[in-house]
Design a protein around this motif. Structure first.
Motif, PDB file in Angstrom:
ATOM      1  N   ILE A   1       0.763   0.763  -5.013  1.00 45.63           N
ATOM      2  CA  ILE A   1       1.501   1.644  -5.204  1.00 45.63           C
ATOM      3  C   ILE A   1       1.237   1.441  -6.798  1.00 45.63           C
ATOM      4  O   ILE A   1       1.689   2.389  -7.970  1.00 45.63           O
ATOM      5  CB  ILE A   1       2.550   2.049  -4.839  1.00 45.63           C
ATOM      6  N   LYS A   2       0.352   0.699  -7.269  1.00 47.35           N
ATOM      7  CA  LYS A   2       0.157   0.438  -8.857  1.00 47.35           C
ATOM      8  C   LYS A   2      -1.236   1.015  -8.921  1.00 47.35           C
ATOM      9  O   LYS A   2      -1.846   0.553  -7.899  1.00 47.35           O
ATOM     10  CB  LYS A   2       0.840  -0.999  -9.296  1.00 47.35           C
ATOM     11  N   ASP A   3      -1.069   0.830 -10.131  1.00 53.36           N
ATOM     12  CA  ASP A   3      -2.817   0.703 -11.221  1.00 53.36           C
ATOM     13  C   ASP A   3      -3.107  -0.809 -11.685  1.00 53.36           C
ATOM     14  O   ASP A   3      -4.070  -0.390 -12.027  1.00 53.36           O
ATOM     15  CB  ASP A   3      -2.379   1.575 -12.187  1.00 53.36           C
ATOM     16  N   THR A   4      -2.457  -2.040 -10.870  1.00 52.79           N
ATOM     17  CA  THR A   4      -3.953  -3.387 -11.074  1.00 52.79           C
ATOM     18  C   THR A   4      -3.671  -2.897  -9.239  1.00 52.79           C
ATOM     19  O   THR A   4      -2.716  -2.824  -8.479  1.00 52.79           O
ATOM     20  CB  THR A   4      -2.181  -3.797 -11.804  1.00 52.79           C
ATOM     21  N   PRO A   5      -4.477  -4.548  -9.566  1.00 54.76           N
ATOM     22  CA  PRO A   5      -4.454  -5.371  -8.437  1.00 54.76           C
ATOM     23  C   PRO A   5      -3.269  -5.210  -7.581  1.00 54.76           C
ATOM     24  O   PRO A   5      -2.398  -6.436  -7.596  1.00 54.76           O
ATOM     25  CB  PRO A   5      -5.852  -6.567  -8.132  1.00 54.76           C
ATOM     26  N   ALA A   6      -3.477  -6.060  -6.439  1.00 48.78           N
ATOM     27  CA  ALA A   6      -1.708  -6.569  -4.994  1.00 48.78           C
ATOM     28  C   ALA A   6      -3.188  -7.531  -4.830  1.00 48.78           C
ATOM     29  O   ALA A   6      -4.054  -7.346  -4.229  1.00 48.78           O
ATOM     30  CB  ALA A   6      -1.214  -5.492  -4.552  1.00 48.78           C
TER      31      ALA A   6
ATOM     32  N   PRO B   1      -6.454  -1.198  -7.259  1.00 44.81           N
ATOM     33  CA  PRO B   1      -5.692  -0.152  -7.291  1.00 44.81           C
ATOM     34  C   PRO B   1      -5.542   1.288  -6.890  1.00 44.81           C
ATOM     35  O   PRO B   1      -6.435   1.579  -6.252  1.00 44.81           O
ATOM     36  CB  PRO B   1      -5.826   0.041  -9.149  1.00 44.81           C
ATOM     37  N   ASN B   2      -4.054   1.390  -6.948  1.00 46.46           N
ATOM     38  CA  ASN B   2      -3.852   2.754  -6.075  1.00 46.46           C
ATOM     39  C   ASN B   2      -4.526   2.521  -4.335  1.00 46.46           C
ATOM     40  O   ASN B   2      -4.765   3.308  -3.562  1.00 46.46           O
ATOM     41  CB  ASN B   2      -4.416   4.004  -6.792  1.00 46.46           C
ATOM     42  N   GLU B   3      -5.417   1.545  -4.028  1.00 51.34           N
ATOM     43  CA  GLU B   3      -6.159   1.334  -2.030  1.00 51.34           C
ATOM     44  C   GLU B   3      -5.427   1.204  -1.692  1.00 51.34           C
ATOM     45  O   GLU B   3      -4.558   0.799  -1.210  1.00 51.34           O
ATOM     46  CB  GLU B   3      -6.627  -0.100  -2.164  1.00 51.34           C
TER      47      GLU B   3
END
Length: 347
Positions: free
Chosen positions: A317-322, A265-267
């Motif tokens: 750009i999200k609080d969840t993994p991509a 998240p947000n990395e």
């Protein structure tokens, strides 16, 4: 470096005499074929949005029956190589392929190596040399050079996948061709060799470890689980797995390399400058891909391309993994002794 002579510096009669004998002076073009220090790639930083591709792909399903297409594909072409050349990079070809319920894409085999990254749908499968490979979203399926393969759909919704082939390289080397197989739909259920962490199926104490491609289907559920497990280690800077041949530890195919990256998240991941072009396809998530001064926002099923030696930054750009699927030309370059990495220039 010193300026070299040009064709315009030479007498017209001399140039015409060379041309008549199928001769070309090197020095006017030397800086083009051997540029100082850094290549001049034709590959451009570009993105293909799935929301743009899908309606046109579905329309292709209405306009062209599978019998008239053999493989119903929209090619993701990089304008730097001109659209008619159908290249994503100098070595990689990309295409979005559609198979509708009840359709069968007939058996054939060809010299280019191919993989399928499943984008959406279920109920379809690819048979590779008789092995039935179910197609589920995020799965990677190999169809290596010279192996018979066909696609069948027994489900009730559209199935779409991303094709990645080394077609530009094989075509350039004048070794590209296809052979048609028997027009017989389907294969009996098969049982591929089972691999797990440190284990492999064995029969009567004997192993057949001479099979060149022991794994043809890499299920996404296993890949995602591995990424999530690695991500639990906070000391790991970059969460990445590579698709390999489990018998050799080498890349799953010979020319193009395949891997998957998880962005926490947000990395923000700042990749090294690599000598190979790279393809990024979002399996799950919402990310920004910066390639030098070009920025692309990508969501599920979007695809982008980056040229060699680019400064590439991936941002979740999200609080969840991509989760991002990656294809690159490094196996080919390493075999030729051409692969290298350089420090970033945007520090």
């Amino acid at each position: 470096m010193e300026r070299l002579g040009t064709l315009e510096d030479l007498p017209k009669e001399y140039v015409e005499a060379l041309t008549a004998k199928n001769l070309v002076p090197l020095w006017p073009s030397l800086r083009d074929v051997l540029p100082p220090y850094t290549p001049k790639p034709k590959t451009q930083a570009i993105a293909w949005k799935y929301q743009d591709i899908r309606p046109l792909l579905m329309q292709a399903g209405e306009l062209t029956p599978i019998e008239k297409a053999e493989r119903r594909v929209l090619v993701l072409a990089n304008p730097g190589h001109t659209l008619e050349n159908m290249c994503a990079s100098s070595i990689m070809y990309l295409g979005m392929q559609l198979l509708l319920p009840g359709e069968w894409a007939p058996s054939h085999r060809h010299t280019p190596n191919a993989v399928r990254l499943i984008v959406e749908g279920n109920g379809a499968y690819t048979s590779v040399d008789g092995e039935k490979c179910e197609m589920e979203r995020g799965d990677l399926i190999l169809t290596p050079s010279g192996m018979w393969h066909e696609h069948s759909h027994d489900g009730d919704s559209e199935v779409v996948w991303l094709d990645v082939l080394d077609l530009p390289l094989v075509y350039y080397s004048e070794t590209s061709y296809v052979e048609e197989g028997e027009k017989v739909k389907g294969h009996p259920d098969s049982h591929p060799k089972i691999y797990g962490p440190g284990i492999v199926a064995t029969e009567n104490f004997q192993r057949n470890d001479t099979i060149e491609y022991p794994i043809l289907r890499y299920p996404w559920v296993d890949t995602k689980k591995s990424l999530e497990s690695i991500a639990e280690n906070k000391d790991v800077d970059m969460v990445q797995v590579t698709y390999v041949n489990p018998e050799t530890g080498q890349d799953a195919q010979k020319i193009i390399g395949f891997s998957a990256i998880m962005l926490r998240p947000n990395e923000v991941l700042r990749l090294p400058r690599r000598s190979c072009a790279m393809i990024f396809h979002v399996i799950e998530g919402d990310i920004i891909v910066d390639v030098d001064d070009v920025r692309h926002g990508l969501i599920d099923s979007d695809t982008s391309c980056a040229p060699c030696f680019a400064n590439i930054t991936l941002t979740n750009i999200k609080d969840t993994p991509a989760f991002v699927f990656v294809a690159d030309e490094s196996p080919f370059q390493k075999k030729l002794g051409l692969y290298s990495e350089r420090p970033r220039t945007d520090v």
